[in-house]
Design a protein around this motif. Structure first.
Motif, PDB file in Angstrom:
ATOM      1  N   PHE A 121       1.139 -13.306  -7.386  1.00 36.01           N
ATOM      2  CA  PHE A 121       1.655 -11.940  -7.455  1.00 36.01           C
ATOM      3  C   PHE A 121       2.122 -11.513  -6.081  1.00 36.01           C
ATOM      4  CE2 PHE A 121      -1.150 -11.995 -11.141  1.00 36.01           C
ATOM      5  CZ  PHE A 121      -0.344 -11.417 -12.096  1.00 36.01           C
ATOM      6  N   GLN A 122       3.116 -10.622  -6.058  1.00 32.52           N
ATOM      7  CA  GLN A 122       3.627 -10.091  -4.801  1.00 32.52           C
ATOM      8  C   GLN A 122       3.657  -8.578  -4.876  1.00 32.52           C
ATOM      9  OE1 GLN A 122       7.470 -11.981  -4.635  1.00 32.52           O
ATOM     10  NE2 GLN A 122       6.684 -13.645  -3.358  1.00 32.52           N
ATOM     11  N   VAL A 123       3.216  -7.938  -3.797  1.00 37.43           N
ATOM     12  CA  VAL A 123       3.292  -6.487  -3.692  1.00 37.43           C
ATOM     13  C   VAL A 123       4.454  -6.181  -2.767  1.00 37.43           C
ATOM     14  CG1 VAL A 123       2.101  -4.380  -3.012  1.00 37.43           C
ATOM     15  CG2 VAL A 123       0.807  -6.270  -4.003  1.00 37.43           C
ATOM     16  N   GLY A 124       5.435  -5.450  -3.277  1.00 35.37           N
ATOM     17  CA  GLY A 124       6.637  -5.166  -2.505  1.00 35.37           C
ATOM     18  C   GLY A 124       6.772  -3.700  -2.165  1.00 35.37           C
ATOM     19  N   MET A 158       1.117  -3.548 -12.546  1.00 27.78           N
ATOM     20  CA  MET A 158       0.703  -4.672 -11.703  1.00 27.78           C
ATOM     21  C   MET A 158      -0.802  -4.906 -11.817  1.00 27.78           C
ATOM     22  SD  MET A 158       1.062  -5.146  -7.600  1.00 27.78           S
ATOM     23  CE  MET A 158       2.829  -5.140  -7.624  1.00 27.78           C
ATOM     24  N   THR A 159      -1.605  -3.855 -11.745  1.00 32.46           N
ATOM     25  CA  THR A 159      -3.058  -4.021 -11.829  1.00 32.46           C
ATOM     26  C   THR A 159      -3.456  -4.564 -13.189  1.00 32.46           C
ATOM     27  OG1 THR A 159      -3.328  -1.690 -12.415  1.00 32.46           O
ATOM     28  CG2 THR A 159      -3.660  -2.272 -10.111  1.00 32.46           C
ATOM     29  N   LYS A 160      -2.755  -4.157 -14.245  1.00 34.46           N
ATOM     30  CA  LYS A 160      -3.044  -4.671 -15.588  1.00 34.46           C
ATOM     31  C   LYS A 160      -2.756  -6.169 -15.658  1.00 34.46           C
ATOM     32  CE  LYS A 160      -1.675  -3.916 -20.394  1.00 34.46           C
ATOM     33  NZ  LYS A 160      -0.695  -4.999 -20.648  1.00 34.46           N
ATOM     34  N   LEU A 187       4.559  -8.429   0.623  1.00 35.76           N
ATOM     35  CA  LEU A 187       5.866  -8.688   1.202  1.00 35.76           C
ATOM     36  C   LEU A 187       6.096  -7.811   2.436  1.00 35.76           C
ATOM     37  CD1 LEU A 187       7.992  -8.865  -2.081  1.00 35.76           C
ATOM     38  CD2 LEU A 187       7.030 -10.751  -0.770  1.00 35.76           C
ATOM     39  N   GLN A 188       7.069  -8.210   3.246  1.00 34.29           N
ATOM     40  CA  GLN A 188       7.397  -7.490   4.476  1.00 34.29           C
ATOM     41  C   GLN A 188       7.811  -6.041   4.214  1.00 34.29           C
ATOM     42  OE1 GLN A 188       7.804  -8.809   7.843  1.00 34.29           O
ATOM     43  NE2 GLN A 188       6.571 -10.525   7.143  1.00 34.29           N
ATOM     44  N   ASN A 189       8.499  -5.810   3.082  1.00 34.78           N
ATOM     45  CA  ASN A 189       9.020  -4.463   2.815  1.00 34.78           C
ATOM     46  C   ASN A 189       7.990  -3.523   2.178  1.00 34.78           C
ATOM     47  OD1 ASN A 189       8.922  -5.540   0.259  1.00 34.78           O
ATOM     48  ND2 ASN A 189      11.039  -5.053  -0.272  1.00 34.78           N
ATOM     49  N   CYS A 190       6.752  -3.951   2.044  1.00 31.79           N
ATOM     50  CA  CYS A 190       5.701  -3.086   1.493  1.00 31.79           C
ATOM     51  C   CYS A 190       5.347  -2.026   2.531  1.00 31.79           C
ATOM     52  CB  CYS A 190       4.462  -3.908   1.129  1.00 31.79           C
ATOM     53  SG  CYS A 190       3.167  -2.925   0.362  1.00 31.79           S
ATOM     54  N   GLU A 191       5.390  -0.756   2.098  1.00 32.06           N
ATOM     55  CA  GLU A 191       5.172   0.341   3.037  1.00 32.06           C
ATOM     56  C   GLU A 191       3.695   0.630   3.280  1.00 32.06           C
ATOM     57  OE1 GLU A 191       7.407   3.079   0.770  1.00 32.06           O
ATOM     58  OE2 GLU A 191       9.317   2.170   1.346  1.00 32.06           O
ATOM     59  N   ASP A 192       2.821   0.198   2.376  1.00 29.08           N
ATOM     60  CA  ASP A 192       1.385   0.463   2.523  1.00 29.08           C
ATOM     61  C   ASP A 192       0.740  -0.561   3.441  1.00 29.08           C
ATOM     62  OD1 ASP A 192       1.655   2.564   0.741  1.00 29.08           O
ATOM     63  OD2 ASP A 192       1.132   1.322  -0.993  1.00 29.08           O
ATOM     64  N   ASP A 193      -0.352  -0.158   4.071  1.00 31.45           N
ATOM     65  CA  ASP A 193      -1.140  -1.066   4.904  1.00 31.45           C
ATOM     66  C   ASP A 193      -1.824  -2.085   3.996  1.00 31.45           C
ATOM     67  OD1 ASP A 193      -2.295  -1.775   7.496  1.00 31.45           O
ATOM     68  OD2 ASP A 193      -4.190  -1.134   6.571  1.00 31.45           O
ATOM     69  N   ARG A 194      -2.016  -3.279   4.495  1.00 34.20           N
ATOM     70  CA  ARG A 194      -2.586  -4.347   3.657  1.00 34.20           C
ATOM     71  C   ARG A 194      -4.004  -4.041   3.194  1.00 34.20           C
ATOM     72  NH1 ARG A 194      -4.244  -9.092   7.675  1.00 34.20           N
ATOM     73  NH2 ARG A 194      -5.047  -7.800   9.323  1.00 34.20           N
ATOM     74  N   THR A 195      -4.795  -3.351   4.013  1.00 39.20           N
ATOM     75  CA  THR A 195      -6.158  -3.007   3.585  1.00 39.20           C
ATOM     76  C   THR A 195      -6.124  -1.956   2.478  1.00 39.20           C
ATOM     77  OG1 THR A 195      -6.325  -1.449   5.418  1.00 39.20           O
ATOM     78  CG2 THR A 195      -7.293  -3.619   5.749  1.00 39.20           C
ATOM     79  N   VAL A 196      -5.149  -1.042   2.540  1.00 37.36           N
ATOM     80  CA  VAL A 196      -4.989  -0.032   1.484  1.00 37.36           C
ATOM     81  C   VAL A 196      -4.589  -0.712   0.178  1.00 37.36           C
ATOM     82  CG1 VAL A 196      -3.635   1.974   0.742  1.00 37.36           C
ATOM     83  CG2 VAL A 196      -4.396   1.799   3.115  1.00 37.36           C
ATOM     84  N   VAL A 197      -3.650  -1.654   0.263  1.00 39.38           N
ATOM     85  CA  VAL A 197      -3.222  -2.411  -0.923  1.00 39.38           C
ATOM     86  C   VAL A 197      -4.409  -3.155  -1.523  1.00 39.38           C
ATOM     87  CG1 VAL A 197      -1.780  -4.337  -1.721  1.00 39.38           C
ATOM     88  CG2 VAL A 197      -0.825  -2.627  -0.175  1.00 39.38           C
ATOM     89  N   ALA A 198      -5.200  -3.801  -0.659  1.00 40.87           N
ATOM     90  CA  ALA A 198      -6.364  -4.554  -1.134  1.00 40.87           C
ATOM     91  C   ALA A 198      -7.346  -3.638  -1.848  1.00 40.87           C
ATOM     92  CB  ALA A 198      -7.044  -5.254   0.040  1.00 40.87           C
ATOM     93  N   GLN A 199      -7.637  -2.470  -1.282  1.00 43.81           N
ATOM     94  CA  GLN A 199      -8.574  -1.541  -1.908  1.00 43.81           C
ATOM     95  C   GLN A 199      -8.044  -1.014  -3.241  1.00 43.81           C
ATOM     96  OE1 GLN A 199     -11.694  -1.230  -1.062  1.00 43.81           O
ATOM     97  NE2 GLN A 199     -11.217  -2.666   0.573  1.00 43.81           N
ATOM     98  N   GLU A 200      -6.733  -0.741  -3.313  1.00 39.45           N
ATOM     99  CA  GLU A 200      -6.139  -0.279  -4.576  1.00 39.45           C
ATOM    100  C   GLU A 200      -6.257  -1.349  -5.656  1.00 39.45           C
ATOM    101  OE1 GLU A 200      -2.139   1.079  -4.045  1.00 39.45           O
ATOM    102  OE2 GLU A 200      -2.731   2.631  -2.606  1.00 39.45           O
TER     103      GLU A 200
END
Length: 99
Positions: free
Chosen positions: A21-24, A32-34, A51-64
Motif C-alpha cells: 500500500f502507498q499513502v500519497g 484505505m484503512t478498510k 510517498l514523497q507527495n504525502c503532506e502528513d508527517d510519517r508518525t501521524v500517518v502511522a498513528q492514523e
C-alpha cells in the motif's frame, strides 16, 4: 502491546516483504484503512510506504493507520511503516512469548 522481543521477530519477518500500500497526497482515508484491515486479516504483517507527495508527517500517518485498522505498529523506518495484526481466520505467525 508488543514486547521488544516480539517487535524484533516481526521486523525480521517483514524485512523481505515489499510494501503493498502507498499513502500519497490524499493521506489516510476510510477506504484505505478498510483495505489495509482486510489485507492484514489475510497476511498478518505488511508494509505501507509513504510517498514523497504525502503532506502528513510519517508518525501521524502511522498513528492514523494503527487507529483505523486496530493493528499494532511494529516499526516506522524511513518512509515505510510496518503493521501487524493477528489474524482470526488464517493465523500464520507465532509470536515469541514474553516472560
Amino acid at each position: 502491546m508488543l514486547t521488544g522481543k516480539q517487535k524484533r521477530f516481526l521486523r525480521s519477518k517483514a524485512h523481505h516483504l515489499d510494501p503493498i500500500f502507498q499513502v500519497g497526497k490524499g493521506g489516510v482515508n476510510d477506504n484505505m484503512t478498510k483495505q489495509i484491515s482486510e489485507a492484514l486479516e489475510v497476511r498478518e504483517l505488511l508494509k505501507v510506504s509513504i510517498l514523497q507527495n504525502c503532506e502528513d508527517d510519517r508518525t501521524v500517518v502511522a498513528q492514523e493507520l494503527v487507529k483505523g485498522t486496530k493493528a499494532k505498529l511494529v516499526q516506522v523506518i524511513g518512509n515505510t511503516i510496518v503493521l501487524y495484526k493477528e489474524s482470526k481466520e488464517n493465523k500464520q505467525l507465532e509470536l515469541p512469548r514474553s516472560r
